[in-house]
Design a protein around this motif. Structure first.
Motif, PDB file in Angstrom:
ATOM      1  N   ILE A  61      -4.388  17.751  -3.606  1.00  0.00           N
ATOM      2  CA  ILE A  61      -5.400  16.888  -2.924  1.00  0.00           C
ATOM      3  C   ILE A  61      -5.593  15.733  -1.901  1.00  0.00           C
ATOM      4  CG2 ILE A  61      -6.627  17.478  -4.026  1.00  0.00           C
ATOM      5  CD1 ILE A  61      -6.405  14.634  -5.588  1.00  0.00           C
ATOM      6  N   GLY A  62      -3.881  15.390  -1.846  1.00  0.00           N
ATOM      7  CA  GLY A  62      -3.690  13.342  -0.582  1.00  0.00           C
ATOM      8  C   GLY A  62      -2.412  13.413  -1.007  1.00  0.00           C
ATOM      9  N   TRP A  63      -1.581  12.265  -0.348  1.00  0.00           N
ATOM     10  CA  TRP A  63      -0.601  11.576  -0.896  1.00  0.00           C
ATOM     11  C   TRP A  63      -1.079  10.386  -0.620  1.00  0.00           C
ATOM     12  CZ3 TRP A  63      -3.061  14.891   3.917  1.00  0.00           C
ATOM     13  CH2 TRP A  63      -2.298  16.592   3.727  1.00  0.00           C
ATOM     14  N   ILE A  64       0.490  10.311  -1.655  1.00  0.00           N
ATOM     15  CA  ILE A  64       0.623   8.550  -2.148  1.00  0.00           C
ATOM     16  C   ILE A  64       1.314   7.813  -1.437  1.00  0.00           C
ATOM     17  CG2 ILE A  64       1.495   8.712  -4.332  1.00  0.00           C
ATOM     18  CD1 ILE A  64      -0.182   6.604  -5.426  1.00  0.00           C
ATOM     19  N   ASP A  65       1.553   6.675  -1.015  1.00  0.00           N
ATOM     20  CA  ASP A  65       3.394   6.357  -0.567  1.00  0.00           C
ATOM     21  C   ASP A  65       3.786   5.773  -1.500  1.00  0.00           C
ATOM     22  OD1 ASP A  65       2.008   3.512  -1.737  1.00  0.00           O
ATOM     23  OD2 ASP A  65       2.395   2.645  -0.206  1.00  0.00           O
ATOM     24  N   TYR A  66       4.144   6.265  -2.838  1.00  0.00           N
ATOM     25  CA  TYR A  66       4.724   5.828  -3.482  1.00  0.00           C
ATOM     26  C   TYR A  66       4.379   6.995  -5.269  1.00  0.00           C
ATOM     27  CZ  TYR A  66       2.120   2.104  -5.049  1.00  0.00           C
ATOM     28  OH  TYR A  66       0.665   1.269  -5.056  1.00  0.00           O
ATOM     29  N   SER A  67       4.854   7.132  -5.817  1.00  0.00           N
ATOM     30  CA  SER A  67       4.565   8.087  -6.997  1.00  0.00           C
ATOM     31  C   SER A  67       4.083   7.766  -7.575  1.00  0.00           C
ATOM     32  CB  SER A  67       5.972   8.797  -7.810  1.00  0.00           C
ATOM     33  OG  SER A  67       6.883   7.829  -7.803  1.00  0.00           O
ATOM     34  N   ASP A  68       3.801   6.089  -7.504  1.00  0.00           N
ATOM     35  CA  ASP A  68       3.134   5.314  -8.448  1.00  0.00           C
ATOM     36  C   ASP A  68       1.695   5.290  -8.841  1.00  0.00           C
ATOM     37  OD1 ASP A  68       1.906   3.420 -10.692  1.00  0.00           O
ATOM     38  OD2 ASP A  68       2.879   1.570  -9.895  1.00  0.00           O
ATOM     39  N   LEU A  69       0.638   5.292  -9.990  1.00  0.00           N
ATOM     40  CA  LEU A  69      -0.700   5.848  -9.626  1.00  0.00           C
ATOM     41  C   LEU A  69      -1.067   4.320 -10.297  1.00  0.00           C
ATOM     42  CD1 LEU A  69      -0.876   8.805 -11.573  1.00  0.00           C
ATOM     43  CD2 LEU A  69      -1.575   9.121  -8.435  1.00  0.00           C
ATOM     44  N   SER A  70      -0.510   2.941  -9.997  1.00  0.00           N
ATOM     45  CA  SER A  70      -1.503   2.602 -10.772  1.00  0.00           C
ATOM     46  C   SER A  70      -3.198   1.647  -9.202  1.00  0.00           C
ATOM     47  CB  SER A  70      -0.521   1.119 -10.495  1.00  0.00           C
ATOM     48  OG  SER A  70      -0.008   0.899  -9.651  1.00  0.00           O
ATOM     49  N   LYS A  71      -2.523   2.049  -8.530  1.00  0.00           N
ATOM     50  CA  LYS A  71      -4.009   1.752  -7.631  1.00  0.00           C
ATOM     51  C   LYS A  71      -5.293   2.678  -7.968  1.00  0.00           C
ATOM     52  CE  LYS A  71      -0.862  -0.456  -3.999  1.00  0.00           C
ATOM     53  NZ  LYS A  71      -1.749  -1.080  -4.125  1.00  0.00           N
ATOM     54  N   LEU A  72      -4.650   3.962  -8.755  1.00  0.00           N
ATOM     55  CA  LEU A  72      -6.184   4.718  -9.285  1.00  0.00           C
ATOM     56  C   LEU A  72      -6.138   4.951 -10.360  1.00  0.00           C
ATOM     57  CD1 LEU A  72      -4.826   8.332  -7.330  1.00  0.00           C
ATOM     58  CD2 LEU A  72      -6.864   6.171  -6.633  1.00  0.00           C
TER      59      LEU A  72
END
Length: 123
Positions: A61-72
């Motif tokens: 569904i998308g991409w994140i700039d690093y593998s940490d999901l703390s922004k979500l």
């Protein structure tokens, strides 16, 4: 075509808990067909086409700039859930951990950090 890449329109009126996938206020979000350098979260350019569709585990569904999901985070009313309960990251690609129905996709991610609303599909 493998099941994980096929979306099925889902119109049954099921009374499920609807969760909102949200980003924190400082997160930069964009839409594109590939990851965008310098942006925290990139969602598929066609993410709005997933409204009222079932999205299967592993479907990007998308991409994140690093593998940490703390922004979500995932919210239900005022209740907070760790996004890691529902979202997986593999090679910086975002996908759901289980089949979900996408109810609503935010049309303007610059004005609101609420990305989409979804519910877990029962097995």
């Amino acid at each position: 075509m493998p099941l994980s890449s096929v979306n099925v329109r889902h119109d049954k009126g099921l009374s499920k808990t609807i969760l909102s996938l949200v980003a924190d206020e400082t997160t930069l979000i964009t839409l594109s067909d590939r990851p965008v350098f310098g942006v925290n979260l990139t969602f598929r350019e066609d993410i709005a086409s997933l409204e009222n569709m079932i999205v299967y585990p592993g479907q990007v569904i998308g991409w994140i700039d690093y593998s940490d999901l703390s922004k979500l985070a995932c919210l239900h009313h005022q209740q907070y859930f760790d996004a890691q309960q529902f979202i997986r990251v593999e090679s910086n690609q975002l996908s759901f951990a289980q089949a979900v129905k996408i109810h609503k996709v935010n049309s303007d991610l610059r004005k609101s950090k609420a990305i989409l609303a979804f519910s877990i599909m029962s097995n």
